[in-house]
Design an enzyme around this catalytic site. Structure first.
Site, PDB file in Angstrom:
ATOM      1  CG  HIS A 153     -41.761 -18.424 -62.461  1.00  0.00           C
ATOM      2  ND1 HIS A 153     -42.186 -19.031 -63.619  1.00  0.00           N
ATOM      3  CD2 HIS A 153     -42.866 -18.301 -61.676  1.00  0.00           C
ATOM      4  CE1 HIS A 153     -43.498 -19.259 -63.547  1.00  0.00           C
ATOM      5  NE2 HIS A 153     -43.929 -18.830 -62.368  1.00  0.00           N
ATOM      6  CB  SER A 274      -9.193 -21.388 -57.460  1.00  0.00           C
ATOM      7  OG  SER A 274      -8.373 -20.881 -58.496  1.00  0.00           O
ATOM      8  CE  LYS A 280     -13.614 -19.203 -58.138  1.00  0.00           C
ATOM      9  NZ  LYS A 280     -14.991 -18.963 -58.522  1.00  0.00           N
TER      10      LYS A 280
END
Ligand code: ARG
Length: 456
Positions: A153, A274, A280
């Site tokens: 999960h 980016s 990034k």
């Protein structure tokens, strides 16, 4: 090619909807190989003369060279690869070219070409998947003792090793490969000689052409031969399952390299920056692999819907079979190759992986197992006792291993100091020695076994 019974040519839009040359030119090599096998057989059977046969074979070789060297002019008016090749053959060798199509139709021709193409794609994908499996096994060996949280999960569940996680994907891609190999076996019957649909009155030797094209045998029923596209559907079914595996793994990599996890570092070669945020480093390759699964699943659906409800035998609908198959094959090979590169370059961050095991009471099951083993509690009771202890730790905002013995004994008085030995994540992982379990020693052996099982 059929001018005899027509008085006017096709409408412009008819030519446009009818032509497949823009995509089926990818089967040029297969078409020429099929024609050469057919021609050689016609000569051997005395159906065409050795002189015509020689001219045809030489002409076909010339055409193949022209195509390979980019000197061939494809024409949409000639509809498809089969007619483009035959027309060029007529230009090169004259009337003898017309004898090649004896005892053959485009229906068995296209089925043969396409099977050969799909077979080649299967072989290439199988090979590339082998390389991916090999890269995963390398990572498993390198990280056989690196502890991380295993999840259910997406909630931390029990300690596992990073190597064990890599080997889970080895199993999946191993099954994908075996599905491809299985599909190849069923595919490998030659439709050539089924002619339009009914077979032929010429004394052809279908076994000879099947052997020449490395098929195991000729197909048994002429109607089925020209109608069957199972092999394409089966290839894409196996491919869609593989795409799902690639996509699940890609998703895990996206999660793992995010700041919240930091489990792995992907190399600069498989990430992008980016244009506005200088800090990034985005996992674009993984995201694209995740996204491209949609194309492969879509391609399978496209052909399933095309084939559904088609009466026997050939219908022009079936010309719609090629583009989805080409796209699925291209996409899969691209994704597997990119994934291999990404996995080979990937660095598992041992410290971050270990640190993540601190939260989530990962050794709670080990505590319950101890109560069963040492005190003889039924597992359900042990589960309840452990749950109460977890609750205590949760209230104190600490791990169960950080509780003191008295706190444990207030829940179950027979617990002894010895329990603490079993509450480290290292001990937990090391204890999972059951066959297929995550113990580092198991993983080491499993990686070695995987090399023997999967690397040919
Ligand atoms: N271009 C066709 C295809 O891809 C070849 C077979 C054409 N056969 C026919 N009877 N029109 O399916």
């Amino acid at each position: 090619m059929w001018g005899g019974r027509f008085t006017v040519g096709p409408a412009e839009v008819m030519e446009k909807i009818n032509a497949s040359i823009d995509f089926d030119k990818r089967m040029a090599a297969q078409d020429i190989a099929g024609s050469k096998a057919h021609c050689a057989m016609l000569v051997k059977q005395g159906i065409i003369s050795p002189e015509d046969g020689k001219a045809i074979l030489e002409g076909l070789d010339t055409i193949l060279r022209e195509i390979q060297e980019g000197r061939f002019t494809f024409s949409a008016a000639l509809e498809d690869i089969h007619m483009n090749v035959e027309n060029r053959l007529r230009e090169l060798i004259g009337d003898a070219a017309g004898r090649l199509h004896t005892a053959r139709s485009r229906n068995d021709q296209v089925a043969t070409d396409f099977k050969l193409w799909v077979r080649g794609a299967i072989d290439e994908l199988d090979k590339q998947t082998g390389l991916l499996i090999s890269a995963l096994i390398d990572q498993a060996e390198k990280n056989h003792d690196v502890i991380m949280p295993g999840y259910t999960h997406l909630q931390a569940a029990q300690p596992v090793t990073f190597g064990h996680h890599m080997l889970a994907y080895v199993e999946m891609f191993g099954r994908d490969r075996s599905r491809l190999i299985d599909c190849r076996k069923r595919l490998n019957e030659c439709p050539l000689g089924a002619a339009a649909l009914a077979g032929t009155s010429f004394p052809i030797d279908r076994h000879a052409t099947a052997t020449a094209l490395a098929f195991d045998r000729p197909t048994a029923n002429s109607l089925d031969s020209v109608s069957d596209r199972d092999y394409a559907l089966e290839f894409m079914s196996a491919g869609a399952i593989m795409a799902i595996h690639l996509s699940r793994f890609a998703e895990e990599l996206v999660i793992w390299c995010s700041q919240g996890f930091g489990f792995v570092t992907l190399s600069d070669a498989f990430t992008t920056g980016s244009s506005i945020m200088p800090q990034k480093k985005n996992p674009d390759a993984a995201e694209l692999i995740r996204g491209k699964a949609g194309r492969v699943i879509g391609a399978l659906n496209t052909l399933l819907v095309v084939m559904k409800g088609l009466p026997l035998t050939y219908g022009k609908d079936m010309q719609e079979d090629k583009e989805p198959v080409f796209d699925a094959a291209d996409t899969l090979i691209l994704c597997v190759t990119a994934m291999t590169g990404m996995v080979a370059d990937m660095k598992a961050n041992r410290d971050k992986l270990h640190a993540a095991t601190a939260d989530g009471f990962l050794t709670a099951t080990d505590l319950a197992d101890w109560l069963v083993r040492e005190l003889g509690l039924p597992f359900r009771d042990a589960h309840h006792v452990t749950g109460t202890i977890v609750k205590k730790a949760e209230d104190k905002k600490c791990d169960i291993s950080e509780l003191d013995l008295a706190e444990m004994q207030s829940v179950e008085p027979r617990i002894t100091q010895e329990i603490f030995r079993f509450l480290t994540v290292e001990q937990s992982a090391q204890s999972r020695t059951s066959f297929g379990g995550t113990a580092p020693e198991n993983v080491k052996a499993a990686a070695k076994a995987a090399r023997e099982r999967f690397i040919r």
